[in-house]
Design an enzyme around this catalytic site. Structure first.
Site, PDB file in Angstrom:
ATOM      1  CB  CYS A 113      78.451  52.122  12.713  1.00 33.46           C
ATOM      2  SG  CYS A 113      76.715  51.958  12.942  1.00 33.46           S
ATOM      3  CG  HIS A 253      80.491  54.895  14.792  1.00 35.02           C
ATOM      4  ND1 HIS A 253      79.476  55.532  14.058  1.00 35.02           N
ATOM      5  CD2 HIS A 253      79.656  53.780  15.476  1.00 35.02           C
ATOM      6  CE1 HIS A 253      78.413  55.198  14.247  1.00 35.02           C
ATOM      7  NE2 HIS A 253      78.360  54.259  14.919  1.00 35.02           N
ATOM      8  CG  ASN A 283      74.963  55.879  15.625  1.00 34.94           C
ATOM      9  OD1 ASN A 283      75.433  56.003  14.529  1.00 34.94           O
ATOM     10  ND2 ASN A 283      75.257  54.635  16.348  1.00 34.94           N
TER      11      ASN A 283
END
Ligand code: UT7
Length: 326
Positions: A113, A253, A283
């Site tokens: 990520c 994020h 995500n």
């Protein structure tokens, strides 16, 4: 000389996977998913032969079109991803082939990520060194390739998508101004893929045991993420003498709306200064931060201070200060 972002691109596939769809697949419900994560729907790249490079190609092309340049003018492509088309060659090589970037070299970067932050920091250094003039950095993940759609704790979170930027030399102080990047490999126990690497090559047993999917212990990751993202963002502000009044946007994020809220609160930022699109894309791992920039591009003004911030598998985490230049 600094490395400025001179063009942006993004891409999400058309197919939507909504919370209502997931209710039919696993024991979950829309209310739980919304309140615990913030996600309402995600995009899924469907079709045989479609891979992460196919998320990157439209991003690369949009960047070149917006900047009015041809793919042949690109010096280097860095693709941040944990879902490469193949173990080798690098997805960056495949993208360059598909778009005709015949003069570019490139490679993939694996930092989950935080991949986009690691990659934009690296790309900026190539510009700052004076060696290269046009570097494209893309964060892209086809998470649907590694999600177990019978595991309700992970399938509700992830989606597919990509975004990217063009970096070029700047002499007026715009662009990537500072990065604080961190990693702690001991965090791998909480978030990883068990098989398919050299530790445990693919076999009938690994497939039967579902070891080619994401393994995540949600609670410990959540705990580390809240602290990690907030700490590193605050530290980056402090070492650059930035206060909350100086920040135009937090670009976080998009792992969980609650993690984003905690980071914003620690930085002293109100909700109207925080980019949030988790409800629409979920995500997308390395794709989240550039997809936010892409969605908000029309609202960005020259001179805006942005703090990009991430936490993810590895563990990896970090924050990057960008002064918007166009
Ligand atoms: O981007 C990469 C880094 N990843 C992250 O940052 C993710 C960090 N972790 C998280 O975002 C959260 O931990 C999750 C969203 C994964 C889970 O949320 P949580 O609030 O930590 O839930 P939990 O694991 O503590 O589970 C709470 C309850 C449990 O039931 P019991 O034991 O209390 O009866 C779970 O079984 O919720 C249950 N549960 C669900 N219920 C409905 C877990 N998943 C679901 C679901 N639908 N999908």
């Amino acid at each position: 000389m600094t490395a400025a972002i001179t063009a942006l691109g993004g891409f999400v596939p058309e197919d939507r996977l909504t919370n209502a769809d997931l209710e039919k697949m696993v024991d979950t419900n829309d209310e739980w998913i919304r309140t615990r994560t913030g996600v309402e729907e995600r995009r899924i790249l469907r079709g045989a032969g479609k891979a992460t490079s196919d998320l990157c190609v439209p991003v690369f092309q949009e960047i070149c079109n917006k900047r009015g340049i041809s793919p042949e003018e690109i010096d280097c492509l860095i693709v941040a991803t944990v879902t490469p088309d193949m173990t080798f060659p690098a997805t960056a090589n495949i993208v360059c082939d598909k778009v005709g970037a015949i003069n570019a070299w490139g490679f993939d970067m694996s930092a989950a990520c935080s991949g986009f932050l690691y990659a934009i920091t690296t790309g900026a250094m190539y510009i700052e060194s004076g060696r290269y003039k046009k570097v494209i950095v893309i964060g892209a993940d086809k998470m649907s390739a590694i999600v177990d759609y019978s595991d309700r704790t992970t399938c509700i979170i992830f989606g597919d998508g990509a975004g990217g930027v063009l970096l070029e030399p700047n002499y007026e102080g715009y662009g990537v101004l500072d990065s604080l990047l961190k990693s702690d490999g001991s965090g791998r126990t909480h978030l990883h893929m068990k098989a398919g690497g050299s530790l445990k090559p693919a076999s009938q047993e690994t497939v039967a045991a579902k070891e080619h999917f994401i393994y995540q212990e949600g609670q410990p990751v959540f705990k580390f993420a809240v602290k990690g993202m907030a700490d590193v963002s605050a530290a980056l502000m402090e070492r650059n003498n930035l206060t909350s009044n100086d920040i135009a946007w937090l670009v976080p994020h998009q792992a969980n709306k609650r993690i984003i809220d905690a980071t914003a609160s620690r930085m002293g930022l109100s909700a109207d200064k925080v980019m949030v699109n988790i409800q629409r894309y979920g995500n997308t791992t390395a794709g989240t931060i550039p997809l936010c920039l892409w969605d908000w591009e029309s609202q960005l003004k020259k001179g805006d201070n942005l703090v990009l911030s991430a936490f993810g598998g590895g563990f990896t985490w970090g924050a990057t200060w960008v002064k918007w230049g166009h």
